[in-house]
Design an enzyme around this catalytic site. Structure first.
Site, short mmCIF file in Angstrom:
data_model
loop_
_atom_site.label_atom_id
_atom_site.label_comp_id
_atom_site.label_asym_id
_atom_site.label_seq_id
_atom_site.Cartn_x
_atom_site.Cartn_y
_atom_site.Cartn_z
N ASP A 1 -11.13 1.57 2.67
CA ASP A 1 -11.48 0.35 2.40
C ASP A 1 -12.88 0.02 1.75
O ASP A 1 -13.33 -1.02 1.41
CB ASP A 1 -11.33 -0.58 3.64
CG ASP A 1 -10.03 -0.96 3.90
OD1 ASP A 1 -9.34 -1.55 2.86
OD2 ASP A 1 -9.43 -1.51 4.91
N LYS B 1 0.81 -1.22 0.04
CA LYS B 1 0.13 -0.08 0.06
C LYS B 1 0.72 1.32 -0.14
O LYS B 1 0.59 2.22 -0.53
CB LYS B 1 -0.92 0.03 1.24
CG LYS B 1 -1.90 -1.08 1.17
CD LYS B 1 -2.71 -1.12 2.57
CE LYS B 1 -3.54 -2.54 2.47
NZ LYS B 1 -4.15 -3.13 3.70
N GLN C 1 -6.04 -2.00 9.81
CA GLN C 1 -5.50 -3.28 9.06
C GLN C 1 -6.06 -4.48 9.82
O GLN C 1 -5.84 -4.48 10.92
CB GLN C 1 -3.93 -3.48 9.13
CG GLN C 1 -3.21 -4.56 8.25
CD GLN C 1 -3.50 -4.31 6.54
OE1 GLN C 1 -3.69 -3.21 6.03
NE2 GLN C 1 -4.05 -5.81 6.12
#
Ligand code: NAP
Length: 285
Positions: free
Chosen positions: A119, A52, A96
């Site tokens: 997300d 990322k 995460q």
């Protein structure tokens, strides 16, 4: 000839586009800024995060990792997320997964401000899926968004086609089923209790496998007359190698197109995340 649905040509295109959009935002004083919150030091999570960071920096966006102690209490964790939600400089936040067992009872997906939820897991963002969206201006979940991007790039028609999605998780199976239905495919959503999987996949124009089991899809699942398109989302280790859910060597000659593992859905997920970051920043501007 089977078409390999490789992500790289589309990723290259998207990086060029996102870099331009990022530059425009920075010129207007709005730097896209991704914060990733990691609890503990799960090695797989650290690998995903590294990816990322790499793509963020490639397009010129700011990236920071907040690595929290796995003994953090719920209150401390909630305060940390609240601080990021209220920080005007941070334009995209990812918690995460997995988090520590202590935090698992929290409704993690709804903690991040929906405007910063890159997300696309917050219920306010998933609501768009139920309402029929396939628009690119919503923060949609990244893997499903990436899959649709890949299918469109390779000009695979969806309207009226029978798509069999295997796996019904909240991050892949359910949202991709909705997106496909929003694009006028006829969708069958299969799972571990499905009794006639072979029958279903043999009648599919498109198979999307998101299970996490190596060699689940074999020649017996394919009707070579149908010229099926397969999207393999699975990420499994077999004999020390990263493989998908499909027994690639024997299945690929029997289908019209298939996404490879690695090099298919994986890179599309990361690029969709950075696309969501840029979009979230543009929406705030
Ligand atoms: P998950 O939450 O574990 O869900 C797996 C799904 O597969 C469940 O719905 C389960 O059914 C179903 N299933 C299990 N065994 C089955 C069988 N024998 N036949 C049919 N269905 C079966 O997994 P996930 O998070 O969606 O991830 C799935 C895979 O995709 C994993 O390998 C993951 O690593 C990979 N993944 C890749 C990316 C990427 O960017 N490439 C992103 C996300 C996930 P039940 O609901 O009945 O239990």
């Amino acid at each position: 000839m089977t078409t390999l649905l490789k992500a790289q040509p589309l990723v290259d295109q998207k990086i060029a586009d996102l870099t331009k959009r990022c530059q425009t935002l920075i010129q207007n004083g709005r730097t896209p800024f991704m914060k990733v919150v990691l609890v503990g030091n799960n090695p797989a999570s650290l690998t995903y995060i590294k990816n990322k960071k790499r793509i963020c920096e490639m397009v010129g966006a700011k990236f920071e990792l907040d690595q929290l102690d796995d003994k953090i209490t719920k209150d401390e964790f909630l305060k940390h997320i609240e601080k990021l939600n209220n920080d005007p400089a941070v334009t995209g936040i990812i918690i995460q997964l997995p988090v520590s067992p202590e935090l698992k009872t929290l409704r993690i997906t709804n903690l991040v401000n929906p405007e910063k939820d890159i997300d696309g897991f917050h219920s306010k963002n998933t609501q768009w899926l139920y309402e029929g969206s396939y628009q690119t201006n919503h923060l949609l979940p990244c893997t499903p968004k990436g899959i649709i991007g890949l299918l469109d790039f390779y000009q695979i028609p969806l309207k009226g086609k029978h798509a069999v999605v295997i796996g019904r998780s909240l991050i892949v199976g359910k949202p991709i089923s909705m997106l496909l239905s929003n694009r006028d495919a006829t969708v069958t959503l299969a799972h571990s209790k499905t009794e006639n999987l072979v029958e279903l996949t043999k009648s599919a124009d498109i198979i999307i496998s998101a299970v996490g089991r190596a060699e689940l899809i074999t020649v017996s699942h394919i009707n070579p007359q149908r010229k099926t398109v397969i999207i393999d989302v699975g990420m499994n280790t077999l004999d020390g190698k990263l493989v998908g859910d499909v027994k690639f060597d024997e299945v690929s000659p029997l289908v019209a197109a298939i996404s490879p593992v690695p090099g298919g859905v994986g890179p599309m997920t990361v690029i969709s995340l950075v696309e969501n970051l840029i979009l979230a920043t543009e929406k705030k501007s």
